[in-house]
Structures are given as C-alpha cells and as structure tokens.
Scaffold this motif. Structure first.
Motif, PDB file in Angstrom:
ATOM      1  N   UNK A 196       0.876  -1.311   0.088  1.00 34.91           N
ATOM      2  CA  UNK A 196       0.026  -0.101   0.141  1.00 34.91           C
ATOM      3  C   UNK A 196       0.795   1.195   0.124  1.00 34.91           C
ATOM      4  N   UNK A 197       1.868   1.176   0.853  1.00 32.64           N
ATOM      5  CA  UNK A 197       2.824   2.514   0.764  1.00 32.64           C
ATOM      6  C   UNK A 197       3.539   2.546  -0.697  1.00 32.64           C
ATOM      7  N   UNK A 198       3.910   1.610  -0.962  1.00 24.89           N
ATOM      8  CA  UNK A 198       4.796   1.427  -2.358  1.00 24.89           C
ATOM      9  C   UNK A 198       3.771   2.080  -3.381  1.00 24.89           C
ATOM     10  N   UNK A 223      16.295   3.395   1.397  1.00 22.49           N
ATOM     11  CA  UNK A 223      16.360   4.971   2.216  1.00 22.49           C
ATOM     12  C   UNK A 223      15.122   5.586   2.323  1.00 22.49           C
ATOM     13  N   UNK A 224      14.355   5.052   1.448  1.00 21.90           N
ATOM     14  CA  UNK A 224      12.920   5.945   1.340  1.00 21.90           C
ATOM     15  C   UNK A 224      11.853   5.369   0.702  1.00 21.90           C
ATOM     16  N   UNK A 257       8.950   1.877  -3.554  1.00 20.43           N
ATOM     17  CA  UNK A 257       7.963   1.986  -4.848  1.00 20.43           C
ATOM     18  C   UNK A 257       8.651   1.251  -6.008  1.00 20.43           C
ATOM     19  N   UNK A 258       9.858   1.743  -6.245  1.00 22.62           N
ATOM     20  CA  UNK A 258      10.603   1.222  -7.331  1.00 22.62           C
ATOM     21  C   UNK A 258      11.165  -0.131  -6.961  1.00 22.62           C
ATOM     22  N   UNK A 259      11.517  -0.559  -5.869  1.00 27.27           N
ATOM     23  CA  UNK A 259      11.682  -2.058  -5.394  1.00 27.27           C
ATOM     24  C   UNK A 259      10.352  -2.881  -5.632  1.00 27.27           C
ATOM     25  N   UNK A 260       9.427  -2.621  -5.321  1.00 33.72           N
ATOM     26  CA  UNK A 260       8.206  -3.351  -5.497  1.00 33.72           C
ATOM     27  C   UNK A 260       7.693  -3.557  -6.729  1.00 33.72           C
TER      28      UNK A 260
END
Length: 203
Positions: A153-155, A188-189, A194-197
C-alpha cells in the motif's frame, strides 16, 4: 460431494445452502471453532467451507486441529476478507483454496468441485498473494504478513493515514511497520520502496 458450511452468520450459511446444486449435499453447519471440529468428526464431510474469522480462534484454529486429525477432509476458505495475511495464513495452515464472499453460486460450486478433486482454487485477484508467499523471495520472507500489506500500500502511493484506514490500524502503527520494512529491505525512502516493489511486480 458432502459439504460442511462453517460460518458464524446464519444468513451466510443459509445463502450458501441455497446456492448449492444437486451435486453438492450440505450435510451440516457450524458457527464457531468448537462446533466445527465436532461436526467434522461426526459428519465426515468431503469439503469444509470455512470462514476465516470465527469465534473461538478463527479458521486457523480449525485447520490446526482438523488437518492432521482428518487427512481426507479438504478445506476451502470462504471469507469476506481479501487481506493477504488472511489468505496466506489459512493456506499455510492447510486450506486447499480461498474464495471471497463476492463469489457467485456457480463459481462456488466449481471451486468446491476443484478442491474435492484435490486441486486448488483461489479467487483470481488473490493469486498474487499466494505466489508471493510461496515463491521463496528471501527479502519478502523476512517480512511479516502485516509488513507485506503495508509495503504494497505504501509503495502504491497511499499515505500512512490511508493505509491505516484500509488495514484498520493507526497511522502511527503503519509508520512503525513502514520503518521496519525500509530497514529490513535496506531502502532509504518510500520512493525507492516503490521502485523495489515494481521491479518485483508486487504492484
């Protein structure tokens, strides 16, 4: 097929019974963990339609006691919840499938047939949760089910308050989980999260 319906709401049990065709025999009903285990032992159903959130310990408590004691019985979770932690928990506990209560009568009958035949069934939008849980990603394996929910959800761009509303927890608790996710994944943030997910096709 002999089916036992386990749900703490009588209207749901009646609705399921009304939707069953001639190839499904609803042999009994139960409303909590204790009555479910008693009914499984007394009625020897082929398939148990099992609600996840039950008085007395929930569907996982039924599975923990019944799966080793009645290996011939197959379990299909039927729940209003589509939360990943619920899906993953009951599958790990021994259920052969998971359907949400948005399922139609014909789809439910087909799901029962598949589970009875030894196959698995998942409502289509839940399949990703199951794949995530069992694909063996070492990074995801280090997260708790709740942290995985927060991660998605955060991502996806929701604020902590919005995530809290969706998961029925406080924004401060979401912030704590998010911090734990970033720490465990060494990111880090939120932008990198989001990019990782997205790179792992979790969104």
């Amino acid at each position: 097929m002999r089916v036992l319906v386990v749900d703490d709401h009588a209207v749901v049990r009646s609705g399921v019974r009304a939707e069953m065709g001639t190839d499904v025999d609803v042999v009994g009903e139960a409303e909590d963990v204790g009555t479910a285990l008693a009914a499984i032992g007394a009625l020897a159903p082929d398939v148990v339609l099992l609600d996840v959130h039950l008085p007395g310990g929930g569907g996982r408590a039924v599975l923990a006691a019944a799966v080793p004691a009645f290996p011939a019985v197959r379990f299909l979770a039927l729940s209003v919840s589509d939360a990943s932690q619920d899906v993953i928990a009951v599958i790990r506990a021994g259920a052969r499938g998971y359907a949400t209560k948005a399922i139609t009568g014909s789809e439910l009958r087909a799901a029962i047939r598949r589970v009875h035949a030894g196959d698995a069934y998942f409502s289509p939008h839940l399949a990703g949760f199951v794949l995530d849980a069992f694909r063996g990603d070492p990074d995801l394996d280090g997260l708790t089910p709740r942290e995985r929910d927060v991660l998605r959800l955060v991502a996806a761009g929701y604020t902590y308050r919005e995530v809290g509303e969706r998961l029925s927890i406080s924004g401060r608790t979401v912030e704590t989980h998010a911090a734990a996710v970033l720490r465990k994944l060494q990111l880090p943030n939120r932008r990198e999260l989001s990019r990782w997910a997205r790179a792992r096709k979790l969104l």
